[in-house]
Design an enzyme around this catalytic site. Structure first.
Site, PDB file in Angstrom:
ATOM      1  N   TYR A   1      11.544   8.606   1.153  1.00 53.50           N
ATOM      2  CA  TYR A   1      11.460   7.575   0.117  1.00 53.50           C
ATOM      3  C   TYR A   1      12.076   7.986  -1.222  1.00 53.50           C
ATOM      4  CZ  TYR A   1       8.239   5.526   3.475  1.00 53.50           C
ATOM      5  OH  TYR A   1       7.687   4.999   4.619  1.00 53.50           O
TER       6      TYR A   1
ATOM      7  N   ARG B   1      13.677   3.937  12.233  1.00 52.44           N
ATOM      8  CA  ARG B   1      12.514   4.816  12.268  1.00 52.44           C
ATOM      9  C   ARG B   1      11.673   4.537  13.520  1.00 52.44           C
ATOM     10  NH1 ARG B   1       9.843   4.596   6.572  1.00 52.44           N
ATOM     11  NH2 ARG B   1       8.779   6.428   7.444  1.00 52.44           N
TER      12      ARG B   1
ATOM     13  N   HIS C   1      12.926  -2.831   1.373  1.00 47.01           N
ATOM     14  CA  HIS C   1      12.428  -1.529   1.825  1.00 47.01           C
ATOM     15  C   HIS C   1      13.337  -0.426   1.306  1.00 47.01           C
ATOM     16  CE1 HIS C   1       9.661  -3.497   4.535  1.00 47.01           C
ATOM     17  NE2 HIS C   1      10.656  -4.287   4.897  1.00 47.01           N
TER      18      HIS C   1
ATOM     19  N   PRO D   1       0.796  -1.221   0.000  1.00 52.65           N
ATOM     20  CA  PRO D   1       0.000   0.000   0.000  1.00 52.65           C
ATOM     21  C   PRO D   1       0.834   1.279   0.000  1.00 52.65           C
ATOM     22  CG  PRO D   1      -0.106  -1.098   2.136  1.00 52.65           C
ATOM     23  CD  PRO D   1       0.558  -2.043   1.182  1.00 52.65           C
ATOM     24  N   ASN D   2       0.313   2.252  -0.709  1.00 53.87           N
ATOM     25  CA  ASN D   2       0.869   3.614  -0.781  1.00 53.87           C
ATOM     26  C   ASN D   2       2.134   3.730  -1.627  1.00 53.87           C
ATOM     27  OD1 ASN D   2      -1.134   4.743   1.031  1.00 53.87           O
ATOM     28  ND2 ASN D   2      -0.089   3.630   2.653  1.00 53.87           N
TER      29      ASN D   2
ATOM     30  N   GLU E   1      12.804  -9.585   1.048  1.00 50.87           N
ATOM     31  CA  GLU E   1      12.032  -8.463   1.611  1.00 50.87           C
ATOM     32  C   GLU E   1      12.806  -7.189   1.314  1.00 50.87           C
ATOM     33  OE1 GLU E   1      11.477  -8.761   5.852  1.00 50.87           O
ATOM     34  OE2 GLU E   1      10.639  -6.733   5.994  1.00 50.87           O
TER      35      GLU E   1
ATOM     36  N   ALA F   1       3.405  -0.743   4.671  1.00 50.57           N
ATOM     37  CA  ALA F   1       3.024  -0.853   6.089  1.00 50.57           C
ATOM     38  C   ALA F   1       2.531  -2.250   6.464  1.00 50.57           C
ATOM     39  CB  ALA F   1       1.968   0.198   6.421  1.00 50.57           C
TER      40      ALA F   1
ATOM     41  N   ARG G   1       5.234  11.036  -2.165  1.00 48.71           N
ATOM     42  CA  ARG G   1       4.998  10.718  -0.764  1.00 48.71           C
ATOM     43  C   ARG G   1       6.297  10.821   0.039  1.00 48.71           C
ATOM     44  NH1 ARG G   1       4.880   4.547   1.188  1.00 48.71           N
ATOM     45  NH2 ARG G   1       4.281   4.916   3.337  1.00 48.71           N
TER      46      ARG G   1
ATOM     47  N   ASN H   1       8.107  -5.598  -1.319  1.00 42.84           N
ATOM     48  CA  ASN H   1       8.085  -4.442  -0.424  1.00 42.84           C
ATOM     49  C   ASN H   1       6.642  -4.329   0.056  1.00 42.84           C
ATOM     50  OD1 ASN H   1       7.982  -2.068   0.950  1.00 42.84           O
ATOM     51  ND2 ASN H   1       9.215  -0.912  -0.523  1.00 42.84           N
TER      52      ASN H   1
HETATM   53  C1  DQA Z   1       8.604   0.869   3.484  1.00 41.95           C
HETATM   54  C2  DQA Z   1       8.749   1.021   5.003  1.00 41.95           C
HETATM   55  C3  DQA Z   1       7.407   0.827   5.695  1.00 41.95           C
HETATM   56  O1  DQA Z   1       7.559   1.005   7.109  1.00 41.95           O
HETATM   57  C4  DQA Z   1       6.396   1.841   5.195  1.00 41.95           C
HETATM   58  O2  DQA Z   1       5.137   1.621   5.799  1.00 41.95           O
HETATM   59  C5  DQA Z   1       6.303   1.887   3.717  1.00 41.95           C
HETATM   60  C6  DQA Z   1       7.522   1.784   2.930  1.00 41.95           C
HETATM   61  C7  DQA Z   1       9.906   1.195   2.744  1.00 41.95           C
HETATM   62  O3  DQA Z   1      10.024   0.833   1.555  1.00 41.95           O
HETATM   63  O4  DQA Z   1      10.814   1.827   3.302  1.00 41.95           O
HETATM   64  O5  DQA Z   1       5.225   2.082   3.157  1.00 41.95           O
HETATM   65  O6  DQA Z   1       8.270  -0.480   3.205  1.00 41.95           O
END
Ligand code: DQA
Length: 153
Positions: free
Chosen positions: A26, A110, A103, A13-14, A101, A80, A21, A77
């Site tokens: 990011y 964080r 990120h 998501p997002n 995984e 959240a 964002r 990825n």
């Molecule tokens: C994320 C890190 C997560 O904590 C966050 O909710 C994201 C992006 C990252 O790519 O750094 O949406 O996965």
């Protein structure tokens, strides 16, 4: 016919808002840029990339199910969902190949609620904190894992 091993890249998501964002966290590149970098790295390594982005846990779970027996590896990825989506954990646990995984940020640096990953226990490897470069590195990690050169426990 596609003889090249398939790698499924999953974006949670997002992540479709990347570039707009919280760019200080990011970066300014968009999800399409990251997918293009991963696809190009994959092509250079003899792999074919598929990408699925969804804000829906159910759709991500379905994509993982559809990868079973079809894709050689998954790069995920989870956004959240990383921190609480046990259904994604369980779906990944039912996938036989390597799982990376990924990120952009380093969640360990964080907020404390980001320090838990429910995906980490079923991931073969984790790449975090390298920004967009992580997408290329995740594909390179897949080749290392598929070649069986990695340390496994
Ligand atoms: C994320 C890190 C997560 O904590 C966050 O909710 C994201 C992006 C990252 O790519 O750094 O949406 O996965």
């Amino acid at each position: 016919m596609n003889e090249r091993p398939l790698v499924l890249l999953l974006s949670g998501p997002n992540l479709q808002l990347l570039g707009e964002r919280e760019p200080e966290i990011y970066g300014r590149e968009r999800l399409d840029d990251h997918v293009a970098a991963a696809a190009s790295a994959a092509a250079g390594l003899g792999l074919t990339l598929e990408h699925v982005q969804s804000d829906s846990e159910a759709e991500l779970v379905a994509a993982i199910h559809e990868a079973r027996g079809r894709c050689a590896a998954i790069v995920v990825n989870p956004g959240a969902f990383t921190h609480y989506a046990w259904a994604i954990h369980d779906a990944l646990a039912a996938f036989a190949g390597p799982i990376v995984e990924l990120h952009l940020s380093n969640p360990q640096r964080r907020e404390s609620w980001r320090h838990t990953s429910v995906v980490a226990p079923v991931a073969t490897a984790t790449i975090a904190g390298l920004g967009g470069a992580g997408y290329r590195l995740a594909i390179e990690a897949v080749t290392v894992l598929l070649e069986g050169d990695a340390v496994s426990r």
